[in-house]
Design a protein around this motif. Structure first.
Motif, mmCIF file in Angstrom:
data_model
loop_
_atom_site.group_PDB
_atom_site.id
_atom_site.type_symbol
_atom_site.label_atom_id
_atom_site.label_comp_id
_atom_site.label_asym_id
_atom_site.label_seq_id
_atom_site.Cartn_x
_atom_site.Cartn_y
_atom_site.Cartn_z
ATOM 1 N N GLY A 35 2.320 -17.265 13.403
ATOM 2 C CA GLY A 35 1.748 -17.363 12.068
ATOM 3 C C GLY A 35 2.019 -18.684 11.376
ATOM 4 O O GLY A 35 3.171 -19.012 11.085
ATOM 5 N N HIS A 36 0.958 -19.433 11.073
ATOM 6 C CA HIS A 36 1.120 -20.698 10.379
ATOM 7 C C HIS A 36 1.668 -20.502 8.969
ATOM 8 O O HIS A 36 2.282 -21.414 8.409
ATOM 9 N N GLY A 37 1.437 -19.343 8.382
ATOM 10 C CA GLY A 37 1.916 -19.099 7.025
ATOM 11 C C GLY A 37 3.342 -18.593 6.948
ATOM 12 O O GLY A 37 3.808 -18.208 5.877
ATOM 13 N N SER A 38 4.049 -18.609 8.048
ATOM 14 C CA SER A 38 5.396 -18.035 8.092
ATOM 15 C C SER A 38 6.488 -19.009 7.696
ATOM 16 O O SER A 38 7.645 -18.617 7.548
ATOM 17 N N GLY A 39 6.142 -20.288 7.556
ATOM 18 C CA GLY A 39 7.161 -21.281 7.257
ATOM 19 C C GLY A 39 7.915 -21.761 8.479
ATOM 20 O O GLY A 39 8.856 -22.549 8.368
ATOM 21 N N ASP A 40 7.522 -21.303 9.649
ATOM 22 C CA ASP A 40 8.159 -21.680 10.904
ATOM 23 C C ASP A 40 7.741 -23.102 11.299
ATOM 24 O O ASP A 40 6.742 -23.636 10.809
ATOM 25 N N ASP A 41 8.485 -23.703 12.210
ATOM 26 C CA ASP A 41 8.185 -25.027 12.728
ATOM 27 C C ASP A 41 6.822 -25.002 13.432
ATOM 28 O O ASP A 41 6.611 -24.230 14.362
ATOM 29 N N PRO A 42 5.864 -25.845 13.005
ATOM 30 C CA PRO A 42 4.532 -25.850 13.624
ATOM 31 C C PRO A 42 4.566 -26.067 15.134
ATOM 32 O O PRO A 42 3.723 -25.533 15.866
ATOM 33 N N ALA A 43 5.529 -26.861 15.618
ATOM 34 C CA ALA A 43 5.618 -27.111 17.056
ATOM 35 C C ALA A 43 5.998 -25.835 17.803
ATOM 36 O O ALA A 43 5.498 -25.581 18.910
ATOM 37 N N LEU A 44 6.856 -25.024 17.209
ATOM 38 C CA LEU A 44 7.247 -23.766 17.839
ATOM 39 C C LEU A 44 6.084 -22.768 17.810
ATOM 40 O O LEU A 44 5.857 -22.042 18.786
ATOM 41 N N ILE A 45 5.353 -22.749 16.710
ATOM 42 C CA ILE A 45 4.181 -21.875 16.614
ATOM 43 C C ILE A 45 3.154 -22.253 17.674
ATOM 44 O O ILE A 45 2.572 -21.388 18.341
ATOM 45 N N ALA A 46 2.931 -23.551 17.848
ATOM 46 C CA ALA A 46 1.969 -24.012 18.853
ATOM 47 C C ALA A 46 2.395 -23.590 20.249
ATOM 48 O O ALA A 46 1.566 -23.163 21.065
ATOM 49 N N GLU A 47 3.671 -23.707 20.542
ATOM 50 C CA GLU A 47 4.154 -23.287 21.858
ATOM 51 C C GLU A 47 4.024 -21.776 22.032
ATOM 52 O O GLU A 47 3.641 -21.299 23.111
ATOM 53 N N ASN A 48 4.319 -21.022 20.983
ATOM 54 C CA ASN A 48 4.168 -19.573 21.063
ATOM 55 C C ASN A 48 2.712 -19.180 21.304
ATOM 56 O O ASN A 48 2.421 -18.270 22.092
ATOM 57 N N ARG A 49 1.801 -19.849 20.630
ATOM 58 C CA ARG A 49 0.372 -19.563 20.834
ATOM 59 C C ARG A 49 -0.058 -19.910 22.263
ATOM 60 O O ARG A 49 -0.836 -19.175 22.878
ATOM 61 N N ARG A 50 0.448 -21.020 22.769
ATOM 62 C CA ARG A 50 0.121 -21.392 24.144
ATOM 63 C C ARG A 50 0.609 -20.321 25.112
ATOM 64 O O ARG A 50 -0.117 -19.906 26.028
ATOM 65 N N ARG A 51 1.848 -19.870 24.916
ATOM 66 C CA ARG A 51 2.402 -18.833 25.785
ATOM 67 C C ARG A 51 1.607 -17.532 25.682
ATOM 68 O O ARG A 51 1.385 -16.851 26.689
ATOM 69 N N ALA A 52 1.183 -17.193 24.486
ATOM 70 C CA ALA A 52 0.432 -15.958 24.285
ATOM 71 C C ALA A 52 -0.885 -15.988 25.045
ATOM 72 O O ALA A 52 -1.244 -15.033 25.743
ATOM 73 N N VAL A 53 -1.619 -17.083 24.918
ATOM 74 C CA VAL A 53 -2.907 -17.187 25.607
ATOM 75 C C VAL A 53 -2.711 -17.177 27.117
ATOM 76 O O VAL A 53 -3.443 -16.500 27.849
ATOM 77 N N GLU A 54 -1.730 -17.911 27.602
ATOM 78 C CA GLU A 54 -1.499 -17.964 29.045
ATOM 79 C C GLU A 54 -1.085 -16.613 29.609
ATOM 80 O O GLU A 54 -1.374 -16.295 30.762
ATOM 81 N N ALA A 55 -0.432 -15.785 28.789
ATOM 82 C CA ALA A 55 -0.017 -14.460 29.247
ATOM 83 C C ALA A 55 -1.182 -13.483 29.334
ATOM 84 O O ALA A 55 -1.126 -12.501 30.082
ATOM 85 N N VAL A 56 -2.254 -13.749 28.585
ATOM 86 C CA VAL A 56 -3.381 -12.809 28.512
ATOM 87 C C VAL A 56 -4.624 -13.343 29.209
ATOM 88 O O VAL A 56 -5.264 -12.637 29.994
ATOM 89 N N ALA A 57 -4.981 -14.572 28.924
ATOM 90 C CA ALA A 57 -6.224 -15.168 29.450
ATOM 91 C C ALA A 57 -5.974 -16.623 29.795
ATOM 92 O O ALA A 57 -6.373 -17.528 29.049
ATOM 93 N N PRO A 58 -5.291 -16.871 30.911
ATOM 94 C CA PRO A 58 -4.922 -18.242 31.269
ATOM 95 C C PRO A 58 -6.123 -19.188 31.283
ATOM 96 O O PRO A 58 -7.172 -18.871 31.828
ATOM 97 N N GLY A 59 -5.947 -20.326 30.633
ATOM 98 C CA GLY A 59 -6.994 -21.333 30.596
ATOM 99 C C GLY A 59 -8.002 -21.170 29.480
ATOM 100 O O GLY A 59 -8.822 -22.073 29.248
ATOM 101 N N ALA A 60 -7.971 -20.042 28.779
ATOM 102 C CA ALA A 60 -8.930 -19.814 27.694
ATOM 103 C C ALA A 60 -8.528 -20.615 26.456
ATOM 104 O O ALA A 60 -7.377 -21.017 26.291
ATOM 105 N N ARG A 61 -9.506 -20.828 25.578
ATOM 106 C CA ARG A 61 -9.277 -21.518 24.314
ATOM 107 C C ARG A 61 -9.236 -20.483 23.192
ATOM 108 O O ARG A 61 -10.130 -19.644 23.080
ATOM 109 N N LEU A 62 -8.215 -20.559 22.362
ATOM 110 C CA LEU A 62 -7.965 -19.542 21.336
ATOM 111 C C LEU A 62 -8.780 -19.795 20.084
ATOM 112 O O LEU A 62 -8.835 -20.912 19.560
ATOM 113 N N ALA A 63 -9.418 -18.736 19.582
ATOM 114 C CA ALA A 63 -10.119 -18.763 18.303
ATOM 115 C C ALA A 63 -9.491 -17.733 17.377
ATOM 116 O O ALA A 63 -9.339 -16.561 17.751
ATOM 117 N N THR A 64 -9.103 -18.166 16.193
ATOM 118 C CA THR A 64 -8.599 -17.254 15.166
ATOM 119 C C THR A 64 -9.354 -17.521 13.867
ATOM 120 O O THR A 64 -10.086 -18.503 13.757
#
Length: 253
Positions: A35-64
């Motif tokens: 969550g970008h609105g969580s106040g967390d480090d943006p770099a950590l959020i980006a890595e978490n999002r990358r891990r999430a996509v790779e765990a579900v749909a490797p190589g896909a591009r995320l749309a939110t």
């Protein structure tokens, strides 16, 4: 390792309901906070999002989307940048390689698919969105891409459970005024309050939208701190912030 919770109804469709396990964030938002609105480090959020996509749909591009508790659903052709996200609470696509993501922290994530048409959808159904018609909007948007509501299957992911969701009398009366049958989703709480079954209400709204095959995972975000983020739990504790988990679905390749 990222924990991916899947639905039997969506077998063969890349999808997953993710919690907080397997991420790199620390502190109050420890785990797989996206969550970008969580106040967390943006770099950590980006890595978490990358891990999430790779765990579900490797190589896909995320749309939110920029979620606002509305009834609006958008069609995704190409993913947009974070600064260009439309204000909406559901996404649908027929494009392989696009992963649809919905963020939650007690609200209900719903993932939908019509395998034959190659169309998928993801909806953020908090009480406002579910009450306002976001699930019907999602089904209608999927139909514009060739889906048929009689073929759509849906999975309802981790959300705040009835035992954890106390509401006041005004909340109860709002639902009762819309439909007397909504009484079914409430039980008595302490004086002047009720317990609301959000998951059950979402199931009913999906059925009313013509979705006939639905699976509810029955997982309570509030009571399972080790697995899920919860806005209400953080609020009750007086914590200054909270993480968001993500649910993802993509068109099969």
């Amino acid at each position: 390792m990222v924990e991916v919770i899947r639905s039997r109804l969506l077998d063969g469709v890349p999808h997953g309901f993710l919690g907080r396990r397997g991420g790199v964030s620390e502190g109050m938002c420890w785990g797989l906070n996206v969550g970008h609105g969580s106040g967390d480090d943006p770099a950590l959020i980006a890595e978490n999002r990358r891990r999430a996509v790779e765990a579900v749909a490797p190589g896909a591009r995320l749309a939110t989307v920029y979620q606002v508790h509305s009834s609006d659903a958008v069609i995704v052709g190409e993913p947009w940048g974070d600064d260009e996200r439309p204000r909406a609470d559901a996404l649908v696509t027929d494009r392989p390689g696009v992963a649809l993501g919905i963020l939650t922290a007690d609200c209900t994530p719903v993932l939908l698919a019509d395998r034959e048409a190659g169309v998928v959808g993801a909806a953020h159904a908090g009480w406002k969105g579910a009450f306002g018609g976001v699930l019907a909007s999602t089904v209608e948007a999927m139909e514009t891409l060739g889906a048929q509501r009689g073929r759509i299957v849906a999975a309802v992911g981790p959300t705040i459970g009835r035992k954890s969701y106390e509401v006041d009398a005004d909340f109860f009366q709002r639902f009762l005024a819309a439909d007397d049958d909504n009484d079914l989703f409430f039980t008595d709480g302490r004086a002047g309050h009720y317990r609301f079954d959000l998951e059950g209400y979402v199931l009913a709204r999906l059925a009313a939208a013509g979705v006939k095959r639905i699976e509810a995972l029955g997982l309570d975000t509030y009571s399972d701190e080790d697995r899920f983020y919860s806005y209400r739990r953080a609020t009750h504790r007086g914590e200054s912030n909270y993480g968001r988990q993500i649910s993802i679905i993509a068109v099969p390749a």
